[in-house]
Design a protein around this motif. Structure first.
Motif, PDB file in Angstrom:
ATOM      1  N   MET A   1     -40.085 -30.228  66.528  1.00 46.59           N
ATOM      2  CA  MET A   1     -38.738 -29.960  67.007  1.00 46.59           C
ATOM      3  C   MET A   1     -38.336 -28.547  66.579  1.00 46.59           C
ATOM      4  SD  MET A   1     -35.263 -32.173  66.464  1.00 46.59           S
ATOM      5  CE  MET A   1     -36.035 -33.625  67.111  1.00 46.59           C
ATOM      6  N   SER A   2     -37.719 -27.801  67.483  1.00 41.59           N
ATOM      7  CA  SER A   2     -37.377 -26.419  67.193  1.00 41.59           C
ATOM      8  C   SER A   2     -36.242 -26.329  66.179  1.00 41.59           C
ATOM      9  CB  SER A   2     -36.987 -25.700  68.476  1.00 41.59           C
ATOM     10  OG  SER A   2     -35.710 -26.119  68.896  1.00 41.59           O
ATOM     11  N   GLN A   3     -36.197 -25.159  65.543  1.00 44.33           N
ATOM     12  CA  GLN A   3     -35.161 -24.930  64.527  1.00 44.33           C
ATOM     13  C   GLN A   3     -33.768 -24.973  65.149  1.00 44.33           C
ATOM     14  OE1 GLN A   3     -35.640 -21.221  62.486  1.00 44.33           O
ATOM     15  NE2 GLN A   3     -34.094 -21.684  60.965  1.00 44.33           N
ATOM     16  N   SER A   4     -33.622 -24.410  66.368  1.00 45.05           N
ATOM     17  CA  SER A   4     -32.294 -24.420  66.996  1.00 45.05           C
ATOM     18  C   SER A   4     -31.883 -25.837  67.374  1.00 45.05           C
ATOM     19  CB  SER A   4     -32.244 -23.500  68.213  1.00 45.05           C
ATOM     20  OG  SER A   4     -32.959 -24.032  69.292  1.00 45.05           O
ATOM     21  N   ARG A   5     -32.846 -26.666  67.780  1.00 44.29           N
ATOM     22  CA  ARG A   5     -32.527 -28.061  68.111  1.00 44.29           C
ATOM     23  C   ARG A   5     -32.056 -28.802  66.867  1.00 44.29           C
ATOM     24  NH1 ARG A   5     -30.276 -31.131  71.596  1.00 44.29           N
ATOM     25  NH2 ARG A   5     -31.042 -33.243  71.559  1.00 44.29           N
ATOM     26  N   ASN A   6     -32.724 -28.562  65.735  1.00 45.46           N
ATOM     27  CA  ASN A   6     -32.293 -29.167  64.469  1.00 45.46           C
ATOM     28  C   ASN A   6     -30.886 -28.720  64.106  1.00 45.46           C
ATOM     29  OD1 ASN A   6     -34.610 -30.660  64.006  1.00 45.46           O
ATOM     30  ND2 ASN A   6     -35.589 -29.038  62.813  1.00 45.46           N
ATOM     31  N   MET A   7     -30.611 -27.413  64.300  1.00 42.45           N
ATOM     32  CA  MET A   7     -29.287 -26.893  63.984  1.00 42.45           C
ATOM     33  C   MET A   7     -28.247 -27.535  64.900  1.00 42.45           C
ATOM     34  SD  MET A   7     -27.734 -23.059  64.179  1.00 42.45           S
ATOM     35  CE  MET A   7     -27.933 -23.114  65.930  1.00 42.45           C
ATOM     36  N   HIS A   8     -28.573 -27.649  66.183  1.00 40.68           N
ATOM     37  CA  HIS A   8     -27.638 -28.267  67.137  1.00 40.68           C
ATOM     38  C   HIS A   8     -27.352 -29.717  66.744  1.00 40.68           C
ATOM     39  CE1 HIS A   8     -28.622 -25.280  70.638  1.00 40.68           C
ATOM     40  NE2 HIS A   8     -28.196 -24.672  69.558  1.00 40.68           N
ATOM     41  N   GLN A   9     -28.380 -30.431  66.309  1.00 39.07           N
ATOM     42  CA  GLN A   9     -28.179 -31.816  65.877  1.00 39.07           C
ATOM     43  C   GLN A   9     -27.299 -31.881  64.639  1.00 39.07           C
ATOM     44  OE1 GLN A   9     -32.233 -33.256  65.597  1.00 39.07           O
ATOM     45  NE2 GLN A   9     -32.129 -34.147  67.633  1.00 39.07           N
ATOM     46  N   GLY A  10     -27.475 -30.939  63.726  1.00 39.91           N
ATOM     47  CA  GLY A  10     -26.625 -30.896  62.536  1.00 39.91           C
ATOM     48  C   GLY A  10     -25.179 -30.612  62.895  1.00 39.91           C
ATOM     49  N   ILE A  11     -24.976 -29.651  63.787  1.00 41.53           N
ATOM     50  CA  ILE A  11     -23.624 -29.333  64.247  1.00 41.53           C
ATOM     51  C   ILE A  11     -23.031 -30.541  64.961  1.00 41.53           C
ATOM     52  CG2 ILE A  11     -22.306 -27.943  65.896  1.00 41.53           C
ATOM     53  CD1 ILE A  11     -24.160 -25.585  65.190  1.00 41.53           C
ATOM     54  N   GLU A  12     -23.828 -31.189  65.806  1.00 42.30           N
ATOM     55  CA  GLU A  12     -23.352 -32.366  66.534  1.00 42.30           C
ATOM     56  C   GLU A  12     -22.903 -33.461  65.569  1.00 42.30           C
ATOM     57  OE1 GLU A  12     -24.806 -35.569  69.919  1.00 42.30           O
ATOM     58  OE2 GLU A  12     -26.301 -34.326  68.913  1.00 42.30           O
ATOM     59  N   ARG A  13     -23.692 -33.752  64.568  1.00 45.09           N
ATOM     60  CA  ARG A  13     -23.351 -34.797  63.598  1.00 45.09           C
ATOM     61  C   ARG A  13     -22.032 -34.458  62.886  1.00 45.09           C
ATOM     62  NH1 ARG A  13     -27.747 -34.632  61.230  1.00 45.09           N
ATOM     63  NH2 ARG A  13     -27.202 -33.176  59.580  1.00 45.09           N
ATOM     64  N   GLN A  14     -21.915 -33.202  62.446  1.00 37.92           N
ATOM     65  CA  GLN A  14     -20.689 -32.799  61.758  1.00 37.92           C
ATOM     66  C   GLN A  14     -19.478 -32.859  62.683  1.00 37.92           C
ATOM     67  OE1 GLN A  14     -21.775 -28.954  60.224  1.00 37.92           O
ATOM     68  NE2 GLN A  14     -22.500 -29.813  58.294  1.00 37.92           N
ATOM     69  N   LEU A  15     -19.657 -32.458  63.941  1.00 32.84           N
ATOM     70  CA  LEU A  15     -18.540 -32.489  64.882  1.00 32.84           C
ATOM     71  C   LEU A  15     -18.116 -33.910  65.217  1.00 32.84           C
ATOM     72  CD1 LEU A  15     -19.441 -29.569  67.301  1.00 32.84           C
ATOM     73  CD2 LEU A  15     -17.649 -29.613  65.554  1.00 32.84           C
ATOM     74  N   ARG A  16     -19.072 -34.808  65.342  1.00 34.62           N
ATOM     75  CA  ARG A  16     -18.721 -36.213  65.621  1.00 34.62           C
ATOM     76  C   ARG A  16     -17.936 -36.808  64.452  1.00 34.62           C
ATOM     77  NH1 ARG A  16     -20.633 -37.710  70.384  1.00 34.62           N
ATOM     78  NH2 ARG A  16     -22.536 -36.768  71.185  1.00 34.62           N
ATOM     79  N   GLU A  17     -18.331 -36.470  63.222  1.00 35.07           N
ATOM     80  CA  GLU A  17     -17.585 -36.930  62.047  1.00 35.07           C
ATOM     81  C   GLU A  17     -16.189 -36.316  62.025  1.00 35.07           C
ATOM     82  OE1 GLU A  17     -20.054 -35.874  58.719  1.00 35.07           O
ATOM     83  OE2 GLU A  17     -21.614 -37.320  59.276  1.00 35.07           O
ATOM     84  N   LYS A  18     -16.101 -35.021  62.334  1.00 37.37           N
ATOM     85  CA  LYS A  18     -14.812 -34.339  62.354  1.00 37.37           C
ATOM     86  C   LYS A  18     -13.915 -34.932  63.440  1.00 37.37           C
ATOM     87  CE  LYS A  18     -12.969 -29.708  61.952  1.00 37.37           C
ATOM     88  NZ  LYS A  18     -13.339 -28.380  61.544  1.00 37.37           N
ATOM     89  N   TYR A  19     -14.500 -35.281  64.574  1.00 41.12           N
ATOM     90  CA  TYR A  19     -13.747 -35.866  65.681  1.00 41.12           C
ATOM     91  C   TYR A  19     -13.057 -37.154  65.234  1.00 41.12           C
ATOM     92  CZ  TYR A  19     -12.757 -36.979  70.586  1.00 41.12           C
ATOM     93  OH  TYR A  19     -12.124 -37.239  71.785  1.00 41.12           O
ATOM     94  N   ALA A  76     -21.577 -30.085  75.973  1.00 38.03           N
ATOM     95  CA  ALA A  76     -22.608 -29.057  76.146  1.00 38.03           C
ATOM     96  C   ALA A  76     -23.887 -29.447  75.419  1.00 38.03           C
ATOM     97  CB  ALA A  76     -22.100 -27.710  75.649  1.00 38.03           C
ATOM     98  N   ILE A  77     -23.757 -30.043  74.229  1.00 40.58           N
ATOM     99  CA  ILE A  77     -24.941 -30.509  73.499  1.00 40.58           C
ATOM    100  C   ILE A  77     -25.634 -31.611  74.288  1.00 40.58           C
ATOM    101  CG2 ILE A  77     -25.709 -31.747  71.430  1.00 40.58           C
ATOM    102  CD1 ILE A  77     -23.591 -30.136  69.848  1.00 40.58           C
ATOM    103  N   ASP A  78     -24.851 -32.543  74.818  1.00 40.47           N
ATOM    104  CA  ASP A  78     -25.418 -33.666  75.574  1.00 40.47           C
ATOM    105  C   ASP A  78     -26.181 -33.207  76.825  1.00 40.47           C
ATOM    106  OD1 ASP A  78     -24.458 -35.491  73.749  1.00 40.47           O
ATOM    107  OD2 ASP A  78     -22.710 -36.065  74.946  1.00 40.47           O
ATOM    108  N   ASN A  79     -25.691 -32.153  77.491  1.00 41.83           N
ATOM    109  CA  ASN A  79     -26.382 -31.710  78.717  1.00 41.83           C
ATOM    110  C   ASN A  79     -27.291 -30.503  78.475  1.00 41.83           C
ATOM    111  OD1 ASN A  79     -24.793 -29.362  78.897  1.00 41.83           O
ATOM    112  ND2 ASN A  79     -23.303 -30.320  80.246  1.00 41.83           N
ATOM    113  N   ASP A  80     -27.614 -30.261  77.210  1.00 34.85           N
ATOM    114  CA  ASP A  80     -28.562 -29.203  76.807  1.00 34.85           C
ATOM    115  C   ASP A  80     -28.160 -27.798  77.242  1.00 34.85           C
ATOM    116  OD1 ASP A  80     -30.303 -30.905  75.422  1.00 34.85           O
ATOM    117  OD2 ASP A  80     -31.361 -31.440  77.270  1.00 34.85           O
ATOM    118  N   SER A  81     -26.867 -27.553  77.376  1.00 40.20           N
ATOM    119  CA  SER A  81     -26.413 -26.204  77.689  1.00 40.20           C
ATOM    120  C   SER A  81     -25.748 -25.546  76.479  1.00 40.20           C
ATOM    121  CB  SER A  81     -25.441 -26.216  78.878  1.00 40.20           C
ATOM    122  OG  SER A  81     -24.252 -26.925  78.549  1.00 40.20           O
ATOM    123  N   TYR A  82     -25.737 -26.237  75.363  1.00 37.42           N
ATOM    124  CA  TYR A  82     -25.095 -25.696  74.155  1.00 37.42           C
ATOM    125  C   TYR A  82     -25.906 -24.533  73.607  1.00 37.42           C
ATOM    126  CZ  TYR A  82     -22.947 -25.463  69.543  1.00 37.42           C
ATOM    127  OH  TYR A  82     -22.299 -25.027  68.418  1.00 37.42           O
ATOM    128  N   GLY A  83     -25.206 -23.491  73.206  1.00 44.55           N
ATOM    129  CA  GLY A  83     -25.858 -22.346  72.588  1.00 44.55           C
ATOM    130  C   GLY A  83     -26.353 -21.315  73.578  1.00 44.55           C
TER     131      GLY A  83
END
Length: 133
Positions: A1-19, A76-83
């Motif tokens: 898994m790419s480094q940017s994908r890992n970062m996106h998943q980390g951001i996604e997890r934090q954003l879902r918690e923040k939501y 954007a994360i869900d449809n792979d257009s994030y970043g």
């Protein structure tokens, strides 16, 4: 898994918690603002109550905007257009996304938009208030 994908998943997890946290705070603010408070006879108490209501409304509106910003990022994360920069199509740097998860433009395009805002009709992050998670 790419480094940017890992970062996106980390951001996604934090954003879902923040939501979820922001949703709870919005509900708490709604409850506080719904309370029927009789006007206090003392002018100082009235001013304090009015100030508190104003502050709660500001917090409420800010939180609603945050939820919208988070929802846009998650979509954007869900449809792979994030970043991906919406202007030039290049990748937005990971450091920029960590600092501003709702960034829609790479730093070069953002600087161009900031230098000539009238030409683009916006500031680039949609008046977003979403900063680092």
């Amino acid at each position: 898994m790419s480094q940017s994908r890992n970062m996106h998943q980390g951001i996604e997890r934090q954003l879902r918690e923040k939501y979820v946290t922001i949703e709870r705070e919005i509900e708490d603010l709604r409850e506080v603002m719904r309370q029927d408070r009789a006007l206090e006879p003392d002018p100082a108490d009235q001013a304090c109550t009015a100030s508190s209501l104003d502050w709660n409304m500001i917090r409420f509106n800010r939180n609603v905007k945050l939820l919208k910003d988070i929802a846009v990022v998650l979509k954007a994360i869900d449809n792979d257009s994030y970043g991906v920069c919406e202007l030039c199509g290049d990748d937005i740097s990971g450091r920029r996304l960590l600092a501003i998860p709702s960034a829609r433009y790479c730093i070069e395009c953002q600087e161009m938009i900031d230098a000539h805002p009238g030409e683009f009709g916006r500031t680039g992050i949609g008046d977003g208030v979403l900063a680092a998670v």
